[in-house]
Design a protein around this motif. Structure first.
Motif, mmCIF file in Angstrom:
data_model
loop_
_atom_site.group_PDB
_atom_site.id
_atom_site.type_symbol
_atom_site.label_atom_id
_atom_site.label_comp_id
_atom_site.label_asym_id
_atom_site.label_seq_id
_atom_site.Cartn_x
_atom_site.Cartn_y
_atom_site.Cartn_z
ATOM 1 N N LEU A 113 0.728 -1.197 -0.011
ATOM 2 C CA LEU A 113 -0.213 0.000 -0.094
ATOM 3 C C LEU A 113 0.686 1.168 -0.151
ATOM 4 O O LEU A 113 1.756 0.976 0.892
ATOM 5 C CB LEU A 113 -0.834 0.053 1.290
ATOM 6 C CG LEU A 113 -2.005 -1.282 1.207
ATOM 7 C CD1 LEU A 113 -2.381 -0.973 2.704
ATOM 8 C CD2 LEU A 113 -2.912 -1.271 0.362
ATOM 9 N N VAL A 114 0.408 2.385 -0.862
ATOM 10 C CA VAL A 114 1.246 3.495 -0.889
ATOM 11 C C VAL A 114 0.412 4.522 -0.737
ATOM 12 O O VAL A 114 -0.581 4.725 -1.576
ATOM 13 C CB VAL A 114 1.993 3.452 -2.140
ATOM 14 C CG1 VAL A 114 2.869 4.934 -2.249
ATOM 15 C CG2 VAL A 114 3.256 2.426 -2.224
ATOM 16 N N PHE A 157 -6.104 5.422 8.737
ATOM 17 C CA PHE A 157 -5.971 5.479 10.192
ATOM 18 C C PHE A 157 -5.068 7.012 10.299
ATOM 19 O O PHE A 157 -4.553 7.435 9.254
ATOM 20 C CB PHE A 157 -5.023 4.606 11.040
ATOM 21 C CG PHE A 157 -6.045 3.308 11.020
ATOM 22 C CD1 PHE A 157 -6.502 2.372 10.182
ATOM 23 C CD2 PHE A 157 -6.332 2.993 12.369
ATOM 24 C CE1 PHE A 157 -7.326 1.413 10.338
ATOM 25 C CE2 PHE A 157 -7.204 1.844 12.782
ATOM 26 C CZ PHE A 157 -7.555 1.116 11.737
ATOM 27 N N ARG A 158 -4.974 7.393 11.457
ATOM 28 C CA ARG A 158 -4.060 8.690 11.563
ATOM 29 C C ARG A 158 -3.372 8.452 12.832
ATOM 30 O O ARG A 158 -3.822 7.976 14.010
ATOM 31 C CB ARG A 158 -4.785 9.927 11.465
ATOM 32 C CG ARG A 158 -5.735 10.298 12.500
ATOM 33 C CD ARG A 158 -6.552 11.620 11.840
ATOM 34 N NE ARG A 158 -7.553 12.042 13.045
ATOM 35 C CZ ARG A 158 -8.352 12.918 12.752
ATOM 36 N NH1 ARG A 158 -8.437 13.545 11.743
ATOM 37 N NH2 ARG A 158 -9.171 13.169 14.002
ATOM 38 N N ASP A 187 -6.794 17.863 12.593
ATOM 39 C CA ASP A 187 -6.659 16.687 11.717
ATOM 40 C C ASP A 187 -5.158 16.565 11.466
ATOM 41 O O ASP A 187 -5.018 15.611 10.839
ATOM 42 C CB ASP A 187 -7.431 16.981 10.609
ATOM 43 C CG ASP A 187 -8.927 17.393 10.915
ATOM 44 O OD1 ASP A 187 -9.485 17.980 10.164
ATOM 45 O OD2 ASP A 187 -9.484 16.404 11.745
ATOM 46 N N THR A 188 -4.367 17.508 11.869
ATOM 47 C CA THR A 188 -3.059 17.109 11.665
ATOM 48 C C THR A 188 -2.345 15.992 12.238
ATOM 49 O O THR A 188 -2.560 15.501 13.468
ATOM 50 C CB THR A 188 -1.950 18.317 12.315
ATOM 51 O OG1 THR A 188 -2.518 19.640 11.899
ATOM 52 C CG2 THR A 188 -0.566 18.135 12.148
ATOM 53 N N ALA A 189 -1.912 14.952 11.567
ATOM 54 C CA ALA A 189 -1.301 13.635 11.634
ATOM 55 C C ALA A 189 -0.539 13.061 10.231
ATOM 56 O O ALA A 189 -0.909 13.628 9.318
ATOM 57 C CB ALA A 189 -2.543 12.981 12.173
ATOM 58 N N VAL A 190 0.216 11.948 10.707
ATOM 59 C CA VAL A 190 0.508 11.053 9.708
ATOM 60 C C VAL A 190 -0.597 10.192 9.227
ATOM 61 O O VAL A 190 -1.347 9.763 10.400
ATOM 62 C CB VAL A 190 1.630 10.210 9.951
ATOM 63 C CG1 VAL A 190 2.024 9.340 8.708
ATOM 64 C CG2 VAL A 190 2.739 11.117 10.074
ATOM 65 N N TRP A 241 -0.219 -2.356 5.760
ATOM 66 C CA TRP A 241 -0.190 -0.722 5.928
ATOM 67 C C TRP A 241 0.521 -0.404 4.913
ATOM 68 O O TRP A 241 1.560 -0.818 4.688
ATOM 69 C CB TRP A 241 0.441 -0.848 7.563
ATOM 70 C CG TRP A 241 -0.554 -1.194 8.546
ATOM 71 C CD1 TRP A 241 -0.655 -2.444 9.101
ATOM 72 C CD2 TRP A 241 -1.696 -0.346 9.138
ATOM 73 N NE1 TRP A 241 -1.601 -2.325 10.107
ATOM 74 C CE2 TRP A 241 -2.356 -1.090 10.159
ATOM 75 C CE3 TRP A 241 -1.840 0.995 9.178
ATOM 76 C CZ2 TRP A 241 -3.284 -0.760 10.924
ATOM 77 C CZ3 TRP A 241 -2.881 1.301 10.047
ATOM 78 C CH2 TRP A 241 -3.695 0.739 10.834
ATOM 79 N N GLY A 242 0.287 0.960 4.799
ATOM 80 C CA GLY A 242 1.320 1.672 3.967
ATOM 81 C C GLY A 242 2.301 2.616 4.955
ATOM 82 O O GLY A 242 2.264 2.163 6.187
ATOM 83 N N GLN A 243 2.936 3.399 4.270
ATOM 84 C CA GLN A 243 4.253 4.331 5.007
ATOM 85 C C GLN A 243 3.764 5.288 5.507
ATOM 86 O O GLN A 243 4.328 5.985 6.580
ATOM 87 C CB GLN A 243 5.343 4.319 3.963
ATOM 88 C CG GLN A 243 5.028 5.338 3.146
ATOM 89 C CD GLN A 243 4.202 5.523 2.078
ATOM 90 O OE1 GLN A 243 3.608 4.398 1.813
ATOM 91 N NE2 GLN A 243 3.932 6.511 1.666
ATOM 92 N N GLY A 244 2.346 5.676 5.127
ATOM 93 C CA GLY A 244 1.985 6.925 5.536
ATOM 94 C C GLY A 244 2.251 8.116 4.926
ATOM 95 O O GLY A 244 3.304 8.280 4.255
#
Length: 124
Positions: A4-5, A37-38, A90-93, A114-117
């Motif tokens: 996932l990217v 997710f974040r 909402d600030t997050a990875v 999972w992706g790398q974010g």
């Protein structure tokens, strides 16, 4: 094995919109539930939204309901997160996740891939 990217993150002022993209590769996306997710600095990873394989069912965290929309294009093995009326909180990875099963699940441990974010920063 599904990879996932994520892409589409950035720095925007409050009230703006962003669309995140999560592309899957390495195998068929068929039958996979996908989630977003974040994780903010110093906080645990939290669930944002989920969508079933067909796209017919979605679920959202209360904190984003009415502002965020999850969707998918199975022909492209891609899931999107349209984020409107962004707030500083909402600030997050932001991470996308997947599992080859049905279930609009909010638990982190349920997902297998999972992706790398991608970083989203919302300024006030």
């Amino acid at each position: 094995q599904v990879q996932l990217v994520e892409s589409g993150g950035g720095s925007v002022p409050a009230g703006s919109s962003l669309r995140l993209t999560c592309a899957a590769s390495g195998g068929s996306d068929s039958g996979y539930t996908r989630g977003w997710f974040r994780q903010a600095p110093g906080k645990e990873r939290e669930w944002v939204a989920a969508i079933n394989w067909s796209g017919s069912s979605t679920n959202y965290a209360d904190s984003v309901k009415g502002r965020f929309t999850i969707s998918r294009d199975n022909a492209k093995s891609t899931v999107y997160l349209q984020m409107n009326s962004l707030k500083p909180e909402d600030t997050a990875v932001y991470y996308c996740a997947a599992r080859h099963a049905y279930g609009l699940v909010s638990e982190t441990d349920w997902y297998d891939y999972w992706g790398q974010g991608t970083q989203v920063t919302v300024s006030s």
